[in-house]
Design a protein around this motif. Structure first.
Motif, short mmCIF file in Angstrom:
data_model
loop_
_atom_site.label_atom_id
_atom_site.label_comp_id
_atom_site.label_asym_id
_atom_site.label_seq_id
_atom_site.Cartn_x
_atom_site.Cartn_y
_atom_site.Cartn_z
N PRO A 57 -17.83 1.71 4.98
CA PRO A 57 -16.37 1.57 5.11
C PRO A 57 -15.97 0.75 6.33
N ALA A 58 -14.94 -0.05 6.16
CA ALA A 58 -14.37 -0.78 7.29
C ALA A 58 -13.18 0.03 7.80
N LEU A 59 -11.99 -0.20 7.22
CA LEU A 59 -10.82 0.60 7.57
C LEU A 59 -10.60 1.68 6.53
N CYS A 60 -10.00 2.77 6.96
CA CYS A 60 -9.83 3.92 6.06
C CYS A 60 -8.47 3.95 5.40
N SER A 61 -7.48 3.30 5.99
CA SER A 61 -6.11 3.39 5.48
C SER A 61 -5.47 2.01 5.44
N ALA A 62 -4.64 1.78 4.43
CA ALA A 62 -3.91 0.52 4.29
C ALA A 62 -2.59 0.79 3.60
N PHE A 63 -1.61 -0.01 3.89
CA PHE A 63 -0.30 0.15 3.25
C PHE A 63 -0.40 -0.13 1.76
N ASP A 64 0.29 0.67 0.97
CA ASP A 64 0.18 0.65 -0.49
C ASP A 64 1.23 -0.30 -1.08
N PHE A 65 1.02 -1.60 -0.91
CA PHE A 65 1.95 -2.58 -1.44
C PHE A 65 2.09 -2.50 -2.97
N PRO A 66 1.00 -2.35 -3.74
CA PRO A 66 1.18 -2.30 -5.20
C PRO A 66 2.10 -1.17 -5.65
N VAL A 67 1.97 0.03 -5.08
CA VAL A 67 2.85 1.13 -5.48
C VAL A 67 4.26 0.89 -4.96
N ARG A 68 4.40 0.24 -3.81
CA ARG A 68 5.75 -0.10 -3.32
C ARG A 68 6.48 -0.97 -4.33
N TYR A 69 5.78 -1.99 -4.86
CA TYR A 69 6.44 -2.86 -5.83
C TYR A 69 6.74 -2.12 -7.13
N ALA A 70 5.87 -1.20 -7.52
CA ALA A 70 6.17 -0.39 -8.71
C ALA A 70 7.44 0.43 -8.50
N LEU A 71 7.59 1.00 -7.31
CA LEU A 71 8.76 1.83 -7.01
C LEU A 71 10.05 1.04 -7.04
N VAL A 72 10.09 -0.13 -6.37
CA VAL A 72 11.34 -0.87 -6.34
C VAL A 72 11.64 -1.51 -7.69
N GLN A 73 10.61 -1.86 -8.47
CA GLN A 73 10.86 -2.40 -9.80
C GLN A 73 11.44 -1.33 -10.73
#
Length: 726
Positions: A314-330
């Motif tokens: 593993p490199a980083l453990c956490s990242a912002f969830d852009f795909p779900v963000r776009y699902a939410l606003v759509q």
């Protein structure tokens, strides 16, 4: 950002690219300059574990850095409040940049954040992330664009000094210590992939300096060079933990840093966090949290590759969830380029993206940030609602309820708690906007509004109106509810099948943790939904309790019936969860269908078919290149009578999103309403153009499956089926 290689990502990120050619604040939106792919391969630096050598004289390799640790266990419960430092609150009238991007006063400072901590804590948040506060030293004769960029902090000169326009080291220390005393974690913004052109002139306390050979970016900056700049940024990352005892980092444009470098930086952060302590709100001596969250403003495949890294290292453990963000606003508004998919099924397809992440991934859910258009402005951009209408406030509440039910850390951007907007701003602003300092990617940087504190250009004391206060109170209740219910923030998520008549309106998911279970329902439509579910479908053997209203819902003859008002979320706690969990077992559909669409041996005909092109299953399955691939193994054959079919050998149980499309996306189809596939059943087919309109499918076991669709005479719909071959 790098150019996406697939249709879905290409459309999604279209809203993210500035035509003005200026990297304004850099928190993820790219300039006209596309950063080069990092080709450097960096040694781990930790290959010798200090033990004895093996007989073959090869050094023992260090074990991979795990994400299964207390930091990321605690991170699941993070409720982060983000502020844009220069545009938030003006607490010290004697300092401030005075210029910047967006419509704010541009005089925000650390003192203003300190004065807002009680407010933030009262909202129910337990952490704060502030955009960069390190010193951006002006160049000789720099222009207004550079002055504006300095105000963002995203092109620092001196990483070991506080920008005097924001405050001082003493003020930064006061901020962190005050926040800790209140029970708030503090995260700084780490920009480790680029810096201002004069940054090499400011050595670290250990006398390390930055390179000068990186490619130019944003006019006054350059890219970092790895591995040459690695030790410098390791020192930055640990210095502020040791000096101020901050709790970790938000990592700007994380894709600019190679994965091997992130492994080393994260190891250094975790080691530094374990070496110091502070006194928390309970009076206990604790270590800084050491949380790190990556910003990779791209699709899920890139996030997996450029932030999380492989499962075995593993490199980083956490990242912002852009795909779900776009699902939410759509689903509830529109995204920046105007795409709308007002279907509850879109929320499920958003979560399908998580199947591309390694097991160690801890996505961070969010709805907006300093680079995105505010949700209220997106509602107006889509012609859906404005602040004078009840729907404006109801859709904010719906979005926040969705965030409250998200498993993993969540982040809220300042002003969202009151449904903030930029008055008069709705249409996209991109071309020629940089000179005015008001582009889509920084329009959300308007003046902070905290009850009882001065706000705006005139420093008037802010007080909410009735609608803002009501929304703020609702959000606060959600945050406190989330803090009390581990099933919401760390629960295992299981989607619940919705009756066909409500499939586009109602999103339902089961959240379980240990002995607790909650069913979350969200009605994305403008009409109330009265839905009936079998008790087994919800995994319940007793009453349901609404966690917001305390209403009790009981089953009658094994059926629950309840209303979900328009654009409203409900949280129903199961008083007696079943051991089997949600689902009715043998009552589920037989995956083997009947009729011509279920036949696995229909011969091809000589005709080319009414679409006059080759059609494929394009999707996020393994080998699908995130909708980019058109493999022959998923190419449809034409069977006559407007019927297209292909038999696919699924080698493992899986879940993915898909469309039926040709190679150039001139034809796109999915289940009507972007609904999920129900194996063995005929379902309506519809045109599904653009991002976020795909359907999802769950493959229960390895087998051959026939994918079929039969078009109507007008070629704009029809029927489809996915059936397991006998």
């Amino acid at each position: 950002m790098t150019t996406p290689q697939n249709h879905w990502s290409r459309l999604i990120v279209a809203a993210l690219i500035l035509s003005g050619g200026l990297l304004a604040g850099c928190g993820g939106s790219s300039s006209g300059d596309t950063p080069p792919v990092e080709d450097d391969v960096v040694d781990d630096g930790n290959n010798d574990d200090g033990g004895s050598d093996n007989d073959d004289d090869a050094d023992d390799e260090a074990a991979p850095l795990s994400c299964n640790n207390p930091t990321y266990n605690e991170a699941m419960n993070l409720r982060i409040y983000q502020v844009m430092t220069e545009s938030f609150i003006n607490g010290d009238a004697s300092i401030g940049h005075g210029v910047g991007y967006g419509t704010s006063h541009h005089r925000g400072d650390i003192q203003g954040i300190i004065e807002s901590l009680e407010y933030i804590k009262g909202l129910g948040f337990n952490a704060i992330w502030l955009t960069p506060i390190f010193d951006s030293v002006p160049l000789v004769d720099q222009n207004l664009a550079a002055d504006r960029l300095d105000a963002t902090g995203y092109y620092a000169s001196n990483y070991f000094a506080i920008d005097p326009d924001f405050g001082s080291m003493e003020k930064a220390r006061e901020l962190v210590e005050t926040a800790h005393a209140m029970g708030l974690y503090v995260f700084f913004d780490g920009v480790f992939g680029h810096f201002k052109n004069n940054a090499h002139a400011y050595a670290s306390p250990d006398e390390q300096t930055l390179t000068t050979s990186g490619n130019s970016v944003a006019g006054t900056g350059r890219l970092a060079v790895y591995p040459e700049d690695l030790d410098f940024f390791k020192e930055v990352a640990t210095y502020w933990i040791e000096e101020l005892k901050i709790d970790g980092w938000r990592l700007d444009q994380a894709y600019q840093v190679p994965l091997d470098a992130w492994v080393e930086i994260r190891a250094a952060v975790e080691e530094a966090s374990a070496s110091v302590t502070y006194t928390n709100a309970a009076g206990d001596e604790v270590n800084p949290l050491g949380y790190m969250v990556a910003e990779v403003w791209k699709g899920e495949g890139d996030i997996a590759e450029q932030a999380y890294g492989p499962e075995d290292n593993p490199a980083l453990c956490s990242a912002f969830d852009f795909p779900v963000r776009y699902a939410l606003v759509q689903a509830l508004a529109v995204e920046e380029i105007g795409t709308r998919n007002a279907s509850a099924a879109r929320l499920n397809t958003g979560f399908v993206t998580h199947t591309q992440y390694p097991d160690h991934a801890v996505p961070n859910g969010f709805m907006g940030n300093h680079d995105l258009v505010r949700f209220g402005d997106l509602l107006q951009r889509g012609g859906i609602a404005d602040p004078s209408e009840n729907g404006y406030w109801a859709r904010h509440k719906a979005a926040y309820s969705f965030m409250a039910a998200y498993s993993g850390p969540i982040t809220l951007y300042y002003g969202e708690e009151i449904g903030d907007e930029v008055a008069g701003f709705a249409e996209p602003v991109t071309a020629g906007c940089a000179d005015q300092g008001l582009c889509d990617d920084h329009v959300a940087r308007n003046s902070g509004k905290v009850e009882g504190l001065p706000s705006g250009l005139d420093n008037e004391i802010f007080s909410t109106n009735a609608q803002q206060a009501d929304l703020r109170q609702y959000l606060s209740e959600l945050m406190h509810l989330r803090a009390q219910e581990p099933a919401l923030y760390r629960g295992e998520r299981t989607p619940i099948a919705v009756p066909l008549e409500w499939v586009t309106d109602l999103y339902v998911t089961h959240k379980s943790h240990e002995s607790d279970a909650i069913v979350y329902l969200l009605n994305v439509s403008d009409e109330p939904v009265t839905a009936t579910f079998e008790a087994c479908a919800l995994g319940s053997a007793g009453d349901l309790t609404d966690l917001m209203s305390e209403e009790t819902v009981g089953a009658v003859d094994g059926l629950y019936t309840f209303e979900v008002p328009a654009t409203t979320g409900r949280f129903l706690k199961l008083q007696e969860p079943t051991e089997a969990g949600p689902g009715c077992g043998d009552d589920e559909n037989d995956p083997v269908g009947e009729g011509p669409l279920a036949a696995c041996d229909n011969p091809d005909v000589a005709e080319v078919g009414p679409l006059n092109t080759s059609m494929y299953i394009r999707g996020s399955y393994v080998g699908g290149n995130n909708f980019g691939a058109t493999p022959m193994s998923r190419k449809f054959g034409y069977k006559g009578d407007n019927l297209y079919q292909v038999v696919v050998t699924e080698s493992q149980d899986s879940r993915y999103g898909f469309k039926f499309a040709d190679s150039d996306w001139s034809h796109e189809f999915a289940v009507a309403g972007s609904a999920a596939v129900q194996l063995g059943m005929e379902q309506p087919l519809a045109v599904a153009s653009g991002p976020g309109t795909e359907s999802t499918i769950s493959i229960p076991e390895p087998a051959d499956y026939v994918f079929s669709f039969q078009l109507n005479e007008t070629l704009d719909g029809g029927t489809m089926m996915v059936s397991q071959c006998p």
